[in-house]
Design a protein around this motif. Structure first.
Motif: not given
Length: 257
Positions: A89-113
């Motif tokens: 999520k920290k790496l994605l902040t630079a690409e999307t402008g979203l802070q880590p707390a604003e992101q939800r990552l889904i992998f194989r149909g499940k939200e990952r912690e």
């Protein structure tokens, strides 16, 4: 040559003692090694050997190319296989402008912690991960954007009114100087100026945090006094400008309701 029976028994006892000593030493070494191993609980309840500091995640050395889909946008992120989703999520902040707390990552149909590891969850090279906005964070961001937009709008209104008041105050000063020099100003010019100042006062009443109301009031009071003084002048009236020129108006002055 035959070895006496007593000697055989002594040899057997010596070999057994050596074997027991060796076994005991090996067991002690194994126990010591087991005690030196630290364990950690992986996401999902799996107990694994804790990674040492020397095996810490090195994000600067990418091992996986992960395709992250965010709406209609797809970005590729390079991350170590032993990174966590929180680090991704920290790496994605630079690409999307979203802070880590604003992101939800889904992998194989499940939200990952945040604490889950990429490799443990089965993320491989060129795997796809779905990124969506956290609903609550998105709502807070929208509220903040509306608040900032409102503040900017109010500030523009204040700036516009202040600029107009500055122009009118300049005209008040010119009229004051003209009357002080014995000139008579057209009464309609004074009356119109008062009306224009009152219009700005009404605008200020509708703008939060406006601070020019007192200045406008003082100008109106000054014009009321100048109007009385101006009526006492015995010379023909004229219209004055900010350049202190005297001229006959070529247009008709209007009174504002």
């Amino acid at each position: 040559m035959r070895i006496p029976e007593m000697m055989k028994r002594r040899l057997r006892r010596g070999e057994a003692a050596d074997s027991a000593t060796t076994t005991s030493s090996s067991s002690s070494s194994s126990a010591a090694a087991a005690e030196s191993v630290e364990w950690e609980m992986r996401p999902g309840g799996m107990l694994v050997q804790k990674r040492s500091e020397s095996a810490a995640v090195d994000l600067a050395t990418p091992n996986l190319r992960i395709r992250v889909v965010y709406g209609a946008v797809s970005v590729q992120i390079s991350a170590n296989a032993e990174s966590t989703f929180g680090e991704l999520k920290k790496l994605l902040t630079a690409e999307t402008g979203l802070q880590p707390a604003e992101q939800r990552l889904i992998f194989r149909g499940k939200e990952r912690e945040n604490g889950e590891y990429l490799d443990t969850c089965g993320v491989k090279d060129r795997s796809k991960v779905l990124l969506i906005d956290d609903p609550e964070s998105k709502e807070r961001r929208m509220v903040e954007m509306r608040r900032k937009a409102k503040i900017e709008t109010i500030q523009r209104l204040i700036d516009n009114v202040s600029t107009e008041i500055d122009r009118l105050v300049e005209q008040v000063d010119v009229i004051e100087k003209s009357i002080a020099n014995g000139k008579r100003v057209a009464e309609l010019q004074i009356t119109t100026l008062i009306e224009m100042l009152m219009q700005q006062a009404v605008k200020l009443d509708n703008i939060p945090a406006a601070v020019d109301g007192e200045r406008v009031q003082k100008c109106v009071e000054k014009l009321d006094v100048l109007k009385v003084q101006n009526a006492k002048q015995k010379v023909p009236p004229s219209v004055v400008t900010s350049t202190l020129e005297t001229f006959e108006p070529s247009y008709k002055w209007e009174l504002f309701d």
